[in-house]
Design an enzyme around this catalytic site. Structure first.
Site, PDB file in Angstrom:
ATOM      1  N   GLU A 128       0.851  -1.200   0.000  1.00  0.00           N
ATOM      2  CA  GLU A 128       0.000   0.000   0.000  1.00  0.00           C
ATOM      3  C   GLU A 128       0.887   1.251   0.000  1.00  0.00           C
ATOM      4  O   GLU A 128       0.776   2.125   0.864  1.00  0.00           O
ATOM      5  CB  GLU A 128      -0.942  -0.014   1.198  1.00  0.00           C
ATOM      6  CG  GLU A 128      -1.830  -1.239   1.255  1.00  0.00           C
ATOM      7  CD  GLU A 128      -2.829  -1.208   2.403  1.00  0.00           C
ATOM      8  OE1 GLU A 128      -2.729  -0.313   3.253  1.00  0.00           O
ATOM      9  OE2 GLU A 128      -3.719  -2.073   2.438  1.00  0.00           O
ATOM     10  N   CYS A 155     -11.184   0.368   7.476  1.00  0.00           N
ATOM     11  CA  CYS A 155     -10.687   1.686   7.882  1.00  0.00           C
ATOM     12  C   CYS A 155     -11.337   2.810   7.082  1.00  0.00           C
ATOM     13  O   CYS A 155     -11.541   3.913   7.608  1.00  0.00           O
ATOM     14  CB  CYS A 155      -9.164   1.759   7.756  1.00  0.00           C
ATOM     15  SG  CYS A 155      -8.544   1.273   6.130  1.00  0.00           S
TER      16      CYS A 155
END
Length: 358
Positions: free
Chosen positions: A26, A122
């Site tokens: 990421e 998230c």
């Protein structure tokens, strides 16, 4: 902080304000590596960019910070949630083909449709907190200076050294470029009102109680600053020209060479299969093609769409050959572009931001 900011926003940021090109870790990969269909561009990362821009604004009221904050909010953040608020994108690429997402492992992180929830959830709560706290990003107050960073209908009560002032914004922004600001105060108050003139705006006009302000002397860090005694009922009108612009990327962004994106005001646009048919990669936009806009209150909650004449590679008369020593046959077609943030609210299909220009 400034070095990091410039490196991210000048060499590693997507046009939508998305950041993070690689799904592995990421993470950022390397400078100017901005692939479209495999982009990670996590919703949380765009929200993080908003947070950083907001903090940079508190250090120094500089237009570029507010410009990026606005770009990310309207595009890379808002795309992460459906119009009904019930499904979400974790990843926000700039080109999507549902078949590719399903059948190629290197696209397995890309979902062609928003999801109801995630194992690592998230993004939904991050979206909730940024959208419900959106008022925090509109203004900065510094003693007797009030900076307006974002535009939208709102009422703000501002505490200054000499008293409280109420500012009311009335506007159809981002679909129209006119913002009207009225001042309410119990007694005359002297303060400086600083209006951000966005970096995308090539022509702006500011009037106070109907009298035009001279902007020819320039702006201070991208803001038109008006210092005066303000009375109850004073009105400021900011008018920003908002034509459709063709946006090009740095020549080192290999993924976008020979391609163009469409922007109007702070909004980035895209093509969707539902409007333009399948195989969006076959569409090209000639340099001289006229582009027009129309506000559609019935579409996607009310949006301005862009239409224009383009060309499409046709498979007619090609035959069965995989390769052949002849050029493609092209036919004229009409394209419709919608705001990127609103894609995939009308069903499953392809999406494309960067269009071939030929």
């Amino acid at each position: 902080a400034q070095r990091l900011w410039k490196n991210v926003t000048q060499k590693k940021m997507y046009l939508t304000g998305g950041i993070g090109a690689s799904s592995y870790g990421e993470a950022f990969s390397f400078e100017y590596d901005l692939p479209n269909s495999t982009a990670y561009a996590e919703t949380c990362a765009a929200i993080g960019l908003v947070f950083v821009a907001h903090r940079m604004l508190q250090l120094m009221p500089e237009r570029e910070y507010a410009d990026i904050m606005e770009k990310a909010l309207y595009n890379g953040v808002l795309s992460g949630i459906s119009l009904d608020g019930e499904s979400f994108f974790y990843v926000n690429p700039l080109a999507v083909s549902p078949e590719v997402c399903e059948k190629r492992h290197d696209h397995s992180h890309v979902e062609p449709e928003r999801q109801k929830w995630f194992a690592c959830a998230c993004c939904p709560p991050n979206l909730a907190r940024v959208l419900t706290s959106i008022g925090e990003y509109f203004y900065t107050v510094n003693q007797n200076e009030v900076y307006i960073h974002l535009y939208g209908n709102n009422i703000a009560k501002v505490g200054l050294d000499e008293g409280e002032v109420q500012l009311t914004q009335e506007t159809a922004y981002p679909w129209e470029g006119t913002v009207r600001i009225s001042v309410s105060t119990e007694q005359p108050v002297r303060f400086t009102l600083a209006l951000r003139i966005p970096g995308w705006c090539r022509q702006a006009q500011v009037c106070i109680n109907g009298e035009e302000l001279n902007l020819s002397t320039g702006l201070e860090r991208g803001y038109a600053k008006i210092s005066r005694w303000w009375n109850n009922g004073d009105r400021v009108e900011l008018s920003m020209a908002m034509p459709v612009e063709r946006i090009y990327s740095h020549p080192l962004v290999a993924a976008n060479l020979g391609r163009v994106a469409l922007q109007r005001g702070p909004i980035i646009y895209c093509l969707e299969e539902i409007d333009n048919g399948p195989n969006l990669a076959a569409i090209s936009l000639p340099p001289g093609s006229k582009l027009t806009t129309q506000y559609r209150p019935d579409l996607l909650g009310g949006v301005t769409v862009i239409t224009g004449e383009a060309m499409r590679v046709s498979t007619d008369k090609w035959g069965v050959s995989l390769y052949a020593p002849r050029p493609h046959m092209q036919v004229k077609t009409e394209i419709t572009a919608v705001p990127y943030y609103a894609w995939n609210n009308r069903g499953r299909g392809e999406m494309l931001v960067w269009i071939r220009e030929a």
